[in-house]
Design an enzyme around this catalytic site. Sequence first.
Site, PDB file in Angstrom:
ATOM      1  N   HIS A  24       0.826  -1.208   0.000  1.00 48.20           N
ATOM      2  CA  HIS A  24       0.000   0.000   0.000  1.00 48.20           C
ATOM      3  C   HIS A  24       0.864   1.264   0.000  1.00 48.20           C
ATOM      4  CE1 HIS A  24      -3.230   2.518   2.257  1.00 48.20           C
ATOM      5  NE2 HIS A  24      -3.611   2.385   1.012  1.00 48.20           N
ATOM      6  N   HIS A  66      -1.738  11.142  -1.971  1.00 50.47           N
ATOM      7  CA  HIS A  66      -3.020  10.654  -1.469  1.00 50.47           C
ATOM      8  C   HIS A  66      -3.989  11.795  -1.201  1.00 50.47           C
ATOM      9  CE1 HIS A  66      -5.907   9.360   1.601  1.00 50.47           C
ATOM     10  NE2 HIS A  66      -5.842   8.179   1.018  1.00 50.47           N
TER      11      HIS A  66
END
Length: 264
Positions: A24, A66
């Site tokens: 991730h 992000h």
Amino acid sequence: MSAGVSPTTQEDRPPWPYPRWIAHRGAGKLAPENTLAAFRLGAQHGFRMFECDVKLSADGVPFLMHDATLARTTRAPAALNAGGVAGAHPWSVLSQLDAGSWHSRAYAGEPLPTLDNIAQFCLRNGHCLNIEIKPTPGTEERTGQVVAAHAERLWKGAAIAPLLTSFQPDALRAAQNEAPALPRGLLLDTLWSGWLETALTLDCVAVVCNQDLWDGSSVTQARSAGLRLLAYTVNDEWAAQRLTALGIDGIITDRVDLFAPAAG
Ligand code: G3P
Ligand code: CA
């Protein structure tokens, strides 16, 4: 099963080319997320597939980040007037930001990578990539279109295409229109009404769920529709075992130090 969804046996599903374990944001929390340094660390831990978040600069350069805003994961040089919404700045400004020192001194000066940078790293090393299309709010269609166009160009002729995913159906639809051959996955943080039909309308190959959403019922629905099943973000061995028992095809984890991709 919902109306309009024909049952499909597991054997009808096309081959799945991706590794089971996916790091991730490169290496979870062990390195600054969505940087090349994180990808290198994840690879050192044995990972051969990575997830990252991609959005657009104001002048249309796809880059990794992000959050919609710069504050959490970047620091600007004193001379540079940069803050607020990341996608409001041109790449000439974003490329000067420090995306590492917020994490730790060891990574001070680590730059934001472009999607092109990460593509080169993955292609040179034979790694697979899951590109999460993470649009700045209001730019869903443009981000989906531009990211898909770049991905198609960058991975042209590659053995394994990147998996494009998004929580935003509008972004996936734009990606589908731009590069229909690139595989797509619908990201879900809830099983909202119509999720399966939406995934099928977008001709997705996978659904990527918050791990808590996978149970016998949702697994049966998705698998019967011919979809692959992925889960995020799985950081405990007991959780991974539960998902494995359910037959989940891919596990996205922060814990690159805990899980051993070579094990399967
Ligand atoms: O792609 C899975 C996961 O990354 C989605 O959540 O917030 O970490 O981007 P988030
Ligand atoms: Ca993500």
